[in-house]
Design an enzyme around this catalytic site. Sequence first.
Site, PDB file in Angstrom:
ATOM      1  N   LEU B  73       0.849  -1.252  -0.110  1.00  0.00           N
ATOM      2  CA  LEU B  73      -0.017  -0.130   0.091  1.00  0.00           C
ATOM      3  C   LEU B  73       0.769   1.321   0.109  1.00  0.00           C
ATOM      4  O   LEU B  73       0.538   2.276   0.706  1.00  0.00           O
ATOM      5  CB  LEU B  73      -1.030   0.025   1.098  1.00  0.00           C
ATOM      6  CG  LEU B  73      -2.151  -1.262   1.222  1.00  0.00           C
ATOM      7  CD1 LEU B  73      -2.941  -1.088   2.389  1.00  0.00           C
ATOM      8  CD2 LEU B  73      -2.836  -1.170   0.066  1.00  0.00           C
ATOM      9  N   ASN B 127     -10.892  -0.896   0.832  1.00  0.00           N
ATOM     10  CA  ASN B 127     -10.066  -1.703   0.832  1.00  0.00           C
ATOM     11  C   ASN B 127      -9.773  -2.567   1.922  1.00  0.00           C
ATOM     12  O   ASN B 127      -8.893  -2.103   2.930  1.00  0.00           O
ATOM     13  CB  ASN B 127      -8.489  -1.016   0.338  1.00  0.00           C
ATOM     14  CG  ASN B 127      -7.497  -2.135   0.127  1.00  0.00           C
ATOM     15  OD1 ASN B 127      -7.675  -3.431   0.194  1.00  0.00           O
ATOM     16  ND2 ASN B 127      -6.640  -1.774  -0.677  1.00  0.00           N
ATOM     17  N   CYS B 130      -6.402  -6.025   1.102  1.00  0.00           N
ATOM     18  CA  CYS B 130      -4.997  -6.146   0.698  1.00  0.00           C
ATOM     19  C   CYS B 130      -4.207  -7.074   1.709  1.00  0.00           C
ATOM     20  O   CYS B 130      -4.198  -7.239   2.924  1.00  0.00           O
ATOM     21  CB  CYS B 130      -4.251  -4.804   0.971  1.00  0.00           C
ATOM     22  SG  CYS B 130      -2.560  -4.868   0.531  1.00  0.00           S
ATOM     23  N   ASN B 192      -9.993  -9.208  -4.896  1.00  0.00           N
ATOM     24  CA  ASN B 192      -8.609  -8.947  -4.672  1.00  0.00           C
ATOM     25  C   ASN B 192      -7.684 -10.300  -4.895  1.00  0.00           C
ATOM     26  O   ASN B 192      -8.046 -10.986  -5.330  1.00  0.00           O
ATOM     27  CB  ASN B 192      -8.601  -8.350  -3.402  1.00  0.00           C
ATOM     28  CG  ASN B 192      -7.269  -7.392  -3.128  1.00  0.00           C
ATOM     29  OD1 ASN B 192      -6.214  -7.446  -3.923  1.00  0.00           O
ATOM     30  ND2 ASN B 192      -7.469  -6.264  -2.455  1.00  0.00           N
ATOM     31  N   GLY B 243      -9.604  -9.810 -12.212  1.00  0.00           N
ATOM     32  CA  GLY B 243      -9.110 -10.833 -11.908  1.00  0.00           C
ATOM     33  C   GLY B 243      -8.605 -11.584 -13.199  1.00  0.00           C
ATOM     34  O   GLY B 243      -9.347 -12.348 -13.400  1.00  0.00           O
TER      35      GLY B 243
END
EC number: 1.3.-.-
Lengths: 257, 313
Positions: B73, B127, B130, B192, B243
């Site tokens: 990040l 988010n 992560c 993700n 993805g």
Amino acid sequence: MMKQEQMTVVRHKPIAKNIYELTLSGHLVEEMNAPGQFVHVKVTSQAAPLLRRPLSLCRIDQNARECTLIYRKEGIGTTLLSEKRPGETIDVLGPLGNGFPLDAVEKGQRALLVGGGIGVPPLYELAKQLVKKGVIVTSVLGFQTKEVVFYEREFAEFGETYIATVDGSHGTKGFVTDVIHERAISFDVLYACGPKPMLKALEQMFPDKEVYLSLEERMGCGIGACFACVCRVPGSETAYKKVCSDGPVFKAGEVVL
Amino acid sequence: MNRLAVELPGLSLKNPIMPASGCFGFGREYAQFYDLSKLGAIMIKATTKEPRFGNPTPRVAETPSGMLNAIGLQNPGLEKVMKEELPWLAQFDVPIIANVAGSTMEEYVEVAKHISKAPNVHALELNISCPNVKKGGIAFGTVPEIAAELTKLVKEVSEVPVYVKLSPNVTNIVEMAKAIEAAGADGLTMINTLLGMRIDVKTAKPILANRTGGLSGPAIKPIAIRMIYEVSQAISIPIIGMGGIQSAEDVIEFFYAGASAVAIGTANFIDPFVCPNIIDKLPALLDELGIDHISECMGRSWKKGERSVYCGA
């Protein structure tokens, strides 16, 4: 300006054990001007291997509209690349990054070029352009062993050239720093490209000299978007430089090695 | 008729193609290749309250048809994003989806509150997935109750619709999606990266300095398709799918599975023109498939009678 092009393979041959010299032709060459810049090569249109490979520019020939890359066949990507024949095309993105600053050294001054292994190639175009400018060039090139030594004769055309091999099978036994020390080579500006320990050693050896180092790092995009190849800036917890777009050449001390 | 136009909460998209967060920086690099106004939207890099350096290098490693990353990040922090990046992006006719990250609930709320006020930010992407940060990130995305609570808190302060980015690193993604929908999320983005690892054969050391990283690229596409297929039939809010998308055909496949728009990540690194190329190729592919409007593709593969199709406006 960076562009993407299907460049054509003109010549392609092994020049040392697992070391290949690849000459490509295309309009992209018109954009290449600085020694030390690199290109990002996609070796196949398939999804595997997925990522591009960053390869430094070794020679730029504007008249013939050709550029030469030298790489080491190591993994899947470079093995596939080594199988490309003249007439085939390769997807190339570039030129990327900032090269070695030529204006750091004046006509008549001395430049020392130090390369380690697969870090040697970008110094060739640098040597060529420095000599054209009237700079006196000395090159010290380090390799693991005699079998992987390349471009000794080519560098010798531009000035004094010394080789070091770790096992002593060719040139001085030891590292590039041993040669520089042993020969007491003097210079005004030092340009280097090679493994990080070598760059670190050079940075420490010449704290008062003007030294430029070209870094290598695993990259995602090659253009500055993915933040994969960052390095720290001295004295800051959050400041950073990206090897791909801010580098790959940095002035010694500019980034933490 | 614009056959690619899609309406989602907060987002009137001229096409459903957008670069995924973390794979496009703040757009500056890709603006050297093409006009960013061509994109449906841009999901900008995750923003935290303070500047963040991220993980040590190496941060990427290649895998079969994929890549692992452990960037951590890295970003210039809320203030700089508000002052420099978002105003710079305002020159383009493209809505921004701001990816909001944090180490604590308070930090998420703080970032969401401020960044949602930027005039060109039309939606937030929360988010909570992560895999590369020790605090926050995935910690918020693997426990439904925590994800729901965070969604609720952010919804309270956000001035724009809130999309929540789901992690695939959970046992039951439908349960997670339902909890987040119940907490008031306007949409979901998924998936993700998947937590993965590679080890150097010569040294026996992990290739990534962080040891583990998030797997992305074509290798994860079947997992994304499966998860979107399952989740989209269980909820009523739209999904922006991602993805491993590399082609116009991949986009249609994501729509068939139940996505209402898509984001493209890793493919940008391999081909900087991938987003505009896909946008250009979609109309011809729709012709080939005999489809008038892209929204008609949404949910085509669902089991009959599962639920009515969400086609946007």
